[in-house]
Design an enzyme around this catalytic site. Structure first.
Site, mmCIF file in Angstrom:
data_model
loop_
_atom_site.group_PDB
_atom_site.id
_atom_site.type_symbol
_atom_site.label_atom_id
_atom_site.label_comp_id
_atom_site.label_asym_id
_atom_site.label_seq_id
_atom_site.Cartn_x
_atom_site.Cartn_y
_atom_site.Cartn_z
ATOM 1 C CB THR A 1 -0.945 0.011 1.219
ATOM 2 O OG1 THR A 1 -1.763 -1.166 1.167
ATOM 3 C CG2 THR A 1 -1.867 1.222 1.219
ATOM 4 C CG PHE B 1 0.212 4.692 3.642
ATOM 5 C CD1 PHE B 1 -0.981 4.759 4.348
ATOM 6 C CD2 PHE B 1 0.807 3.454 3.466
ATOM 7 C CE1 PHE B 1 -1.574 3.608 4.866
ATOM 8 C CE2 PHE B 1 0.224 2.294 3.976
ATOM 9 C CZ PHE B 1 -0.970 2.380 4.675
HETATM 10 O O1 LIG Z 1 -7.487 -0.195 7.836
HETATM 11 C C1 LIG Z 1 -6.280 0.053 7.961
HETATM 12 O O2 LIG Z 1 -5.545 -0.560 8.727
HETATM 13 C C2 LIG Z 1 -5.704 1.116 7.151
HETATM 14 O O3 LIG Z 1 -4.678 1.639 7.482
HETATM 15 C C3 LIG Z 1 -6.392 1.446 5.846
HETATM 16 C C4 LIG Z 1 -5.900 0.617 4.670
HETATM 17 C C5 LIG Z 1 -6.429 1.237 3.325
HETATM 18 O O4 LIG Z 1 -7.199 2.178 3.328
HETATM 19 O O5 LIG Z 1 -6.009 0.714 2.274
HETATM 20 C C6 LIG Z 1 -4.428 0.648 4.614
HETATM 21 C C7 LIG Z 1 -3.686 -0.403 4.200
HETATM 22 C C8 LIG Z 1 -4.323 -1.643 3.690
HETATM 23 O O6 LIG Z 1 -4.309 -1.510 2.293
HETATM 24 C C9 LIG Z 1 -5.722 -1.777 4.152
HETATM 25 C C10 LIG Z 1 -6.401 -0.760 4.690
#
Ligand SMILES: O=C(O)C(=O)C[C@]1(C(=O)O)C=C[C@@H](O)C=C1
Length: 381
Positions: free
Chosen positions: A268, A270
């Protein structure tokens, strides 16, 4: 066995500092220790909680009492800060010494790990909503906000693109985080007992194949760690959460399956947001994020992207979103959808070639905003 009162032990521990007064011999077998705290950060305190809850469950005693008591532990614990809501922003007080980074979710969310990767030693501040995290930066209550923007399996997090435009913060950095999902359940619950699975929609999407094989009904919640917290709070025995191993530790859950994402390479990305932009450099690899809109017509998007191709500037991402303030445009008796285009390209705003490309784009874009020019996170390449 009688129901023991669940209480916060005075044996509050400081990792690497003040030691616990709870020696192993104090730990009676019917008083299992449930730890609520983070294991990763050396500076984080861990509260040791004595609880007889598991035995009581196994004996079929009153689960609602147990759930209420566990809930109270979470609510009373100063170590699991309550997420900020927009109307309680003023309650967030800085101790002044560390960078404060707002994220959406509760302790143990991947966004918290992203904040810690970007700003080691930071104070990660949980927020109920993304809007609250943005607002906290805008009102000088925190220094940065962290925002998941896209995932290698699940794709773009569309709502967050819209938020970037709605607020006036600047992108000052990016972080790529390897996301390894686990299936978390209460102790004593087996994988065959599960009927439902709770998590953030992105996390559910990233584990699509595994969850389908298991035949679990998906339930979307605000964040992965929030799902884990709910499983523990409500002492659910037919549901699991998709969340991190860290969330399992924090909320005292059992990992019933590991690495359940559809591909082992699950990353992911950010964004880090601040009130002020950083001064773009040329000393390392930079990326610039922009958003623009165009007139309707044949080849306009081609022309827009050509301003980069002509200058050998590599595009790393393109996303289109509805122009919500003005979603439809009438032309020649027809109605067209109107779009915003978000583009990331590999160049710094300090590079003349990038400035020239944007000057060129401005000639025909109806709107153009630079969201930020920031160093590329090369740690996952
Ligand atoms: O729910 C979480 O733990 C988050 O940080 C959000 C979140 C997202 O929005 O994509 C972050 C990383 C992962 O991809 C899954 C969820």
């Amino acid at each position: 066995m009688a129901m023991h009162a669940v209480r916060l032990s005075p044996a509050t521990q400081l990792h690497g500092g003040i030691s616990s007064n709870l020696s192993p011999s104090n730990r009676k077998p019917n008083n299992p220790i449930v730890r609520y705290g983070c294991g990763s950060s050396k500076r984080c305190r861990t509260v040791t909680v004595l609880a007889s809850v598991r035995e009581n469950d196994a004996n079929g005693r009153d689960n609602s009492v147990r759930a209420m008591e566990v809930k109270k532990i979470f609510e009373d614990s100063p170590l699991l800060p309550k997420p900020l809501s927009s109307n309680k922003l003023a309650e967030s007080v800085s101790n002044g010494s560390r960078v404060r980074v707002a994220y959406q979710g509760v302790r143990g969310a991947y966004s918290e790990s992203a904040a810690e990767k970007a700003y080691p030693n930071c104070e990660a501040v949980p927020c109920e909503e993304f809007d609250t995290a943005f607002e906290a930066v805008e009102r000088w209550l925190v220094d940065r906000a962290v925002l998941p923007i896209e995932n290698s399996l699940g794709g773009s997090i569309h709502r967050n693109y819209d938020l970037l435009l709605r607020h006036n913060l600047h992108i000052v950095g990016e972080v790529k985080l390897a996301v390894r999902h686990c299936l978390l359940a209460n102790h004593g619950v087996n994988i065959e007992d599960l009927r439902r699975v709770l998590s953030h929609p992105q996390a559910l999407a990233q584990c699509e194949n595994t969850l389908t094989k298991l035949g679990l009904v998906r339930e979307a919640v605000d964040d992965t760690a929030g799902a884990a917290k709910q499983i523990a709070f409500e002492n659910l025995s037919d549901a699991a959460a998709v969340a991190s191993a860290e969330a399992a530790k924090i909320y005292g859950l059992n990992i019933v399956a590991e690495d359940i994402q559809d591909d082992c390479d699950n990353v992911t990305r950010f964004l880090m947001l601040a009130r002020e932009p950083i001064i773009p450099g040329t000393n390392r690899l930079f990326k610039t994020s922009i958003v623009f809109s165009l007139e309707e017509g044949p080849g306009v998007l081609f022309k827009a992207l050509a301003v980069f191709a002509l200058r050998q500037i590599n595009l790393t991402k393109i996303e289109s979103r509805p122009l919500r303030k003005h979603p439809l445009r009438a032309s020649g008796g027809l109605k067209y959808f109107d779009y915003l285009f978000y583009v990331d390209f590999e160049a710094s705003m300090a590079d003349e070639v990038a400035q020239n490309a944007l000057r060129h784009l401005e000639e025909f874009a109806t709107f153009l905003r630079v969201l930020g020019s920031y160093p590329v996170d090369t740690t996952m390449l």
